[in-house]
Design a protein around this motif. Structure first.
Motif, short mmCIF file in Angstrom:
data_model
loop_
_atom_site.label_atom_id
_atom_site.label_comp_id
_atom_site.label_asym_id
_atom_site.label_seq_id
_atom_site.Cartn_x
_atom_site.Cartn_y
_atom_site.Cartn_z
N GLY A 1 11.02 -13.76 -4.85
CA GLY A 1 9.78 -13.01 -4.67
C GLY A 1 9.87 -11.07 -3.96
N GLU A 2 8.91 -10.58 -3.35
CA GLU A 2 9.06 -10.03 -2.31
C GLU A 2 9.04 -10.52 -1.04
N ARG A 3 10.06 -10.03 -0.29
CA ARG A 3 10.33 -10.27 1.20
C ARG A 3 9.29 -9.58 2.09
N GLN A 4 9.04 -10.55 3.27
CA GLN A 4 8.65 -9.94 4.34
C GLN A 4 9.49 -8.69 5.14
N ASN A 5 10.44 -9.22 5.22
CA ASN A 5 11.59 -7.71 5.49
C ASN A 5 12.10 -7.87 4.14
N GLY A 6 12.84 -6.80 3.71
CA GLY A 6 13.64 -6.87 2.29
C GLY A 6 14.90 -6.26 2.98
N SER A 7 14.87 -5.24 3.82
CA SER A 7 16.20 -4.87 3.85
C SER A 7 17.34 -5.52 4.63
N SER A 8 18.19 -4.52 3.53
CA SER A 8 19.33 -5.69 4.20
C SER A 8 19.50 -5.78 5.58
N LEU A 9 21.01 -7.01 5.98
CA LEU A 9 21.25 -7.54 7.46
C LEU A 9 21.51 -5.95 8.08
N GLU A 10 22.30 -4.83 7.69
CA GLU A 10 23.18 -4.24 7.74
C GLU A 10 21.85 -3.31 8.07
N ASP A 11 21.08 -3.09 7.57
CA ASP A 11 19.20 -1.68 7.99
C ASP A 11 18.94 -2.14 8.64
N ALA B 1 1.21 -1.33 0.28
CA ALA B 1 -0.01 0.17 0.00
C ALA B 1 1.01 0.99 -0.31
N ARG B 2 1.71 1.04 0.85
CA ARG B 2 3.06 1.86 0.60
C ARG B 2 3.26 2.45 -0.24
N ALA B 3 3.83 1.33 -0.89
CA ALA B 3 3.92 1.34 -2.64
C ALA B 3 3.89 2.04 -3.26
N LYS B 4 2.19 2.06 -3.71
CA LYS B 4 1.53 2.30 -4.42
C LYS B 4 0.80 3.89 -4.36
N ALA B 5 0.80 3.77 -2.78
CA ALA B 5 1.15 5.40 -2.40
C ALA B 5 1.90 6.41 -2.39
N GLY B 6 3.12 6.06 -3.19
CA GLY B 6 4.30 6.04 -3.52
C GLY B 6 5.06 7.14 -1.99
N ILE B 7 4.85 6.42 -0.81
CA ILE B 7 5.33 6.49 -0.04
C ILE B 7 6.67 5.93 0.41
N GLU B 8 7.45 6.72 0.82
CA GLU B 8 8.97 5.99 1.25
C GLU B 8 9.57 4.86 2.24
N GLU B 9 9.02 4.31 2.36
CA GLU B 9 9.26 2.62 3.30
C GLU B 9 10.09 2.92 4.20
N PRO B 10 9.31 3.48 5.78
CA PRO B 10 10.14 3.63 6.86
C PRO B 10 11.68 2.36 7.44
N THR B 11 12.59 3.15 7.66
CA THR B 11 13.77 2.19 7.76
C THR B 11 13.18 2.06 9.32
N THR B 12 13.80 0.31 10.15
CA THR B 12 12.84 0.29 11.47
C THR B 12 14.23 -0.72 11.68
N ARG B 13 15.46 0.21 13.00
CA ARG B 13 16.57 -0.89 13.23
C ARG B 13 16.34 -1.53 14.46
N ILE B 14 16.58 -2.52 15.17
CA ILE B 14 16.81 -2.79 16.36
C ILE B 14 18.09 -3.32 17.16
N GLU B 15 17.86 -3.72 18.03
CA GLU B 15 19.84 -3.95 18.63
C GLU B 15 20.01 -5.17 19.03
N PHE B 16 21.19 -5.88 18.16
CA PHE B 16 21.77 -7.07 18.98
C PHE B 16 21.86 -6.86 20.14
N LYS B 17 21.55 -8.18 20.32
CA LYS B 17 21.29 -8.19 21.91
C LYS B 17 21.65 -10.27 21.88
N ALA B 18 23.27 -10.51 22.02
CA ALA B 18 23.98 -11.66 21.79
C ALA B 18 22.95 -13.19 22.51
N ARG B 19 22.56 -12.82 24.22
CA ARG B 19 21.40 -13.59 25.28
C ARG B 19 20.03 -13.47 24.32
#
Length: 247
Positions: free
Chosen positions: A216-226, A140-158
């Motif tokens: 195909g289109e991944r549910q989360n297509g961002s690179s691991l770095e992002d 829906a965001r792509a169809k509306a021309g809305i830029e995909e937001p970037t969500t990042r998480i903190e890696f916690k080893a445990r």
């Protein structure tokens, strides 16, 4: 229900393991159907069968085995029904259904696991953070021309290690319970390469399949770095523990 036992199978997997791609790969064969997560009451399986109603949703939750029978019956009554019927389940889903599958060796089982556990874990954490488990809002965001937001998480080893241990336990326990079943184990990364083997396992001619649809289109297509706020820590941990980093 008129469905030979030899023509039933189930995909067993865990969230964010690439099971949607596996479904598409199997459905590209003219004799193989996979209805996806039939016990996901917000999914499309009920709509595809034309049986979605408040009563059906309640039955799926409260009487899952009877609901499974209804689904298989509804499928066999369709004019366009493919002869080989399957669906997928996550390993944490209703234990009553998993117990039924385990108790009946006539079910063929495709056991899917993702080698890149860092990609799987990060995708899962992002879905929990955003509340987006499918691609509907993304499209829906792509169809509306809305830029995909970037969500990042903190890696916690445990936390990551606890997740990995839980996966090992779930898969290990299930494999022990499936002794005596016809089981096809496959990694997410090998779906396209081994599709013909899977189709042969299901008893159909792989040569009849259409070309593999690709990831195909991944549910989360961002690179691991992002995906991480501390990606350097992810790389360090991966090197020290010999983990694949492919996303």
């Amino acid at each position: 229900m008129d469905m030979p036992a030899s023509q039933r199978y189930v995909i067993m997997s865990t969230p964010r393991s690439g099971s949607s791609h596996l479904v598409r790969a199997l459905e590209a064969h003219p004799q193989v159907a996979c209805l996806g997560e039939i016990f996901n009451t917000r999914g499309g399986a009920m709509r595809r069968l034309g049986i979605k109603s408040p009563e059906t949703v309640a039955k799926a939750v409260n009487e899952p085995l009877a609901y499974l029978e209804d689904v298989m019956t509804a499928w066999t009554q369709r004019e366009d029904a493919k002869p080989v019927f399957g669906f997928k389940m996550m390993l944490h889903h209703d234990a009553r259904v998993i117990d039924q599958i385990v108790s009946d060796p006539s079910w063929r089982v495709i056991l899917l696991r993702r080698d890149d556990i860092l990609a799987q874990w990060s995708s899962l954490q992002i879905a929990k953070t955003t509340g987006e488990w499918g691609s509907k809002k993304k499209k829906a965001r792509a169809k509306a021309g809305i830029e995909e937001p970037t969500t990042r998480i903190e890696f916690k080893a445990r936390v990551f290690e606890m997740y990995g241990n839980k996966l090992d336990t779930r898969y290990g326990t299930l494999k022990q319970r499936l002794v005596g079943h016809q089981v096809f184990e496959i990694s997410t990364e090998a779906i396209d390469e081994r599709r013909d083997e899977m189709l042969a396992f299901l008893g159909v001619d792989p040569a009849l399949a259409e070309p593999a649809p690709g990831v195909g289109e991944r549910q989360n297509g961002s690179s691991l770095e992002d995906r991480f706020t501390n990606y350097d820590e992810v790389l360090r941990y991966a090197r020290e523990h010999g983990l694949a980093v492919t996303a």
